[in-house]
Design a protein around this motif. Structure first.
Motif, PDB file in Angstrom:
ATOM      1  N   TYR A  74      14.090   6.976  -6.916  1.00  0.00           N
ATOM      2  CA  TYR A  74      13.570   7.786  -5.814  1.00  0.00           C
ATOM      3  C   TYR A  74      12.262   7.169  -5.342  1.00  0.00           C
ATOM      4  N   LEU A  75      12.203   6.847  -4.050  1.00  0.00           N
ATOM      5  CA  LEU A  75      11.007   6.245  -3.475  1.00  0.00           C
ATOM      6  C   LEU A  75      10.437   7.164  -2.399  1.00  0.00           C
ATOM      7  N   ASP A  76       9.255   7.701  -2.645  1.00  0.00           N
ATOM      8  CA  ASP A  76       8.528   8.514  -1.670  1.00  0.00           C
ATOM      9  C   ASP A  76       7.821   7.545  -0.729  1.00  0.00           C
TER      10      ASP A  76
ATOM     11  N   SER B 226       6.313  -4.040  -8.954  1.00  0.00           N
ATOM     12  CA  SER B 226       6.866  -4.738 -10.122  1.00  0.00           C
ATOM     13  C   SER B 226       8.218  -4.165 -10.546  1.00  0.00           C
ATOM     14  N   GLN B 227       8.491  -2.918 -10.233  1.00  0.00           N
ATOM     15  CA  GLN B 227       9.787  -2.327 -10.578  1.00  0.00           C
ATOM     16  C   GLN B 227      10.927  -2.984  -9.809  1.00  0.00           C
ATOM     17  N   LEU B 228      10.625  -3.566  -8.665  1.00  0.00           N
ATOM     18  CA  LEU B 228      11.673  -4.212  -7.878  1.00  0.00           C
ATOM     19  C   LEU B 228      12.275  -5.397  -8.614  1.00  0.00           C
TER      20      LEU B 228
ATOM     21  N   TRP C 168      16.689  11.018 -11.509  1.00  0.00           N
ATOM     22  CA  TRP C 168      15.810  10.172 -10.690  1.00  0.00           C
ATOM     23  C   TRP C 168      14.854   9.367 -11.545  1.00  0.00           C
ATOM     24  N   ILE C 169      14.655   8.126 -11.174  1.00  0.00           N
ATOM     25  CA  ILE C 169      13.629   7.270 -11.750  1.00  0.00           C
ATOM     26  C   ILE C 169      12.617   7.041 -10.635  1.00  0.00           C
ATOM     27  N   PRO C 170      11.382   7.480 -10.789  1.00  0.00           N
ATOM     28  CA  PRO C 170      10.407   7.279  -9.715  1.00  0.00           C
ATOM     29  C   PRO C 170      10.149   5.787  -9.477  1.00  0.00           C
ATOM     30  N   LEU C 171      10.242   5.369  -8.233  1.00  0.00           N
ATOM     31  CA  LEU C 171       9.941   3.985  -7.847  1.00  0.00           C
ATOM     32  C   LEU C 171       8.538   3.995  -7.261  1.00  0.00           C
ATOM     33  N   THR C 172       7.578   3.526  -8.067  1.00  0.00           N
ATOM     34  CA  THR C 172       6.170   3.674  -7.707  1.00  0.00           C
ATOM     35  C   THR C 172       5.392   2.364  -7.680  1.00  0.00           C
TER      36      THR C 172
ATOM     37  N   ILE D  15      18.704   2.920  -4.807  1.00  0.00           N
ATOM     38  CA  ILE D  15      17.372   3.334  -4.369  1.00  0.00           C
ATOM     39  C   ILE D  15      17.531   4.310  -3.202  1.00  0.00           C
ATOM     40  N   PHE D  16      16.943   5.494  -3.343  1.00  0.00           N
ATOM     41  CA  PHE D  16      16.916   6.466  -2.250  1.00  0.00           C
ATOM     42  C   PHE D  16      15.498   6.496  -1.701  1.00  0.00           C
ATOM     43  N   LYS D  17      15.328   6.030  -0.473  1.00  0.00           N
ATOM     44  CA  LYS D  17      14.026   6.036   0.197  1.00  0.00           C
ATOM     45  C   LYS D  17      13.934   7.332   1.005  1.00  0.00           C
TER      46      LYS D  17
END
Length: 131
Positions: A79-81, A31-33, A24-28, A47-49
């Motif tokens: 991984y997007l929380d 700007s990562q988009l 997993w790469i944390p999507l936080t 991307i897993f939301k």
């Protein structure tokens, strides 16, 4: 009790269930988009939301983890929380033209979402088709 344990499958309580670790790469951040869009031109981005407060989301992510069989060389897995990073979640939908759902899986190639699904249908996406 040895024979009965064998017949009725006594569980070994000393062994903990081994958890499968995904890359997993944390999507936080928003700007990562942009990075995901750019990287998708040479490597599939996923991307897993995930909603941390939803039982269905928890069940689906567990099924996804169990069925996942790819390496970091094949694709990037984010991984997007949704609760912790709501702005990122909203922007993900705008950027990749996908209506928000939870849980949700997006497959990004060449800067666009080439596949997306939600709830139990997430496990029906064959990621191998997008490598």
């Amino acid at each position: 009790m040895g024979l009965l344990d064998t017949l009725f499958g006594k569980k070994d309580t000393n062994k903990e269930k081994e958890e499968k670790a995904l890359p997993w790469i944390p999507l936080t951040s928003v700007s990562q988009l942009e990075e995901i869009e750019e990287k998708s031109k040479t490597k599939t981005q996923v991307i897993f939301k995930h909603s941390t407060s939803c039982g269905i989301s928890r069940m689906v992510i567990n099924m996804f983890v169990e069925s996942y069989g790819f390496t970091e060389a094949q694709l990037d897995l984010y991984y997007l929380d949704l609760h912790a990073f709501r702005e990122v979640s909203n922007e993900t939908g705008y950027k990749f033209q996908v209506m928000h759902q939870s849980p949700q899986l997006l497959v990004i190639k060449n800067g666009v979402a080439v596949a997306h699904s939600s709830h139990g249908a997430i496990t029906e996406i064959n990621l191998e088709d997008y490598l």
